[in-house]
Design an enzyme around this catalytic site. Structure first.
Site, PDB file in Angstrom:
ATOM      1  N   GLU A  75      11.104  14.034  14.457  1.00 55.57           N
ATOM      2  CA  GLU A  75      10.112  15.051  14.823  1.00 55.57           C
ATOM      3  C   GLU A  75       9.118  14.507  15.846  1.00 55.57           C
ATOM      4  O   GLU A  75       8.866  13.293  15.918  1.00 55.57           O
ATOM      5  CB  GLU A  75       9.367  15.522  13.565  1.00 55.57           C
TER       6      GLU A  75
ATOM      7  N   HIS B 247      15.516  21.417   8.930  1.00 54.96           N
ATOM      8  CA  HIS B 247      15.582  21.022   7.529  1.00 54.96           C
ATOM      9  C   HIS B 247      15.162  22.165   6.600  1.00 54.96           C
ATOM     10  O   HIS B 247      14.560  23.162   7.026  1.00 54.96           O
ATOM     11  CB  HIS B 247      14.669  19.819   7.275  1.00 54.96           C
TER      12      HIS B 247
END
Length: 256
Positions: free
Chosen positions: A98, A22
């Site tokens: 994550e 990201h």
């Protein structure tokens, strides 16, 4: 639970997963571990996501046919920006969320060491099965989860190129597993740097993933290139057949 779909190696041949971290977030700037918590993309992160989008949608580039992402806000925002340029919708996938860092989430490295010295020491040793107290996930569990998710995505888009927007912690665990780099025995695994919005490509080749590109930020960066070279040397010893070659700091568009 339904049995997993048998792998069709012939159909999967040539399937490419473009794994991108990201864009930069507020907590990235503050050097705070995010894990399952979240923070907004910075202006720099938003701009980098736009550049990544233009790069992946440029004429002559093999465009991803689909976009998947972690369900966390920073990954979803990055994926949405790229997906809008590709004319598709970003699809959240729980399997690429994550790694959970338990009590470390929201803390800097120094704060982790001060507040949870024993946990910090064990995590710093990169023990594969260590779970940080407070709901943490082990590196092995994160890697195995992510590998299952990537196979699921690949089977949905056999023979095609797909973008998956993920996180650095997950990428480190995933690549250690894919390349056979035991993180608690190989200090060079730390060389697997994953800059924000960098391009990393896994290509299905003869029954396994091959790393075709790592850490490509679209412009030459000596620091990233040196780190990737060190990682390539370490990985070549661990599992030579599974590496096509590391491409780090390539000229824009060269690797995609």
């Amino acid at each position: 639970m339904a049995s997993p779909t048998p792998l069709d190696n012939d159909a999967l041949q040539g399937t490419e997963l473009v794994l991108c971290r990201h864009g930069e977030t507020e907590w990235n700037v503050l050097k705070r571990v995010q894990g399952h918590q979240d923070s907004l993309l910075t202006a720099k992160g938003e701009a980098a996501a736009e550049r990544l989008a233009r790069r992946l949608s440029a004429p002559g580039v093999r465009r991803p046919v689909a976009v998947y992402c972690s369900p966390l806000g920073r990954a979803r925002r990055t994926a949405a920006i790229v997906a809008s340029h590709l004319g598709v919708e970003a699809v959240p996938h729980e399997g690429v969320i994550e790694r959970a860092y338990g009590n470390f989430e929201g803390l800097t490295t120094q704060e982790q060491a001060e507040r949870f010295p024993a946990a910090y020491a064990r995590n710093h040793r990169r023990e594969l099965d260590y779970e940080i107290p407070g709901g943490g996930e082990s590196r092995r569990a994160a890697s195995e989860r992510a590998q299952r998710a990537l196979l699921d995505i690949a089977q949905r888009h056999a023979g095609e190129r797909v973008l998956v927007v993920v996180h650095s912690g997950l990428m480190m665990s995933l690549m250690s597993g894919v390349l056979g780099l035991a993180p608690n025995h190989n200090p060079r695994v730390r060389a697997l740097l994953c800059p924000n919005t960098s391009v990393n490509i896994l290509r299905w080749d003869r029954e396994a993933w091959t790393l075709a590109c790592w850490g490509d930020t679209g412009e030459f960066d000596e620091g990233v290139a040196a780190a990737a070279a060190a990682a390539a040397a370490a990985a070549a010893v661990a599992r030579p057949p599974r590496i096509l070659g590391f491409v780090a700091g390539c000229l824009a568009g060269a690797a995609v």
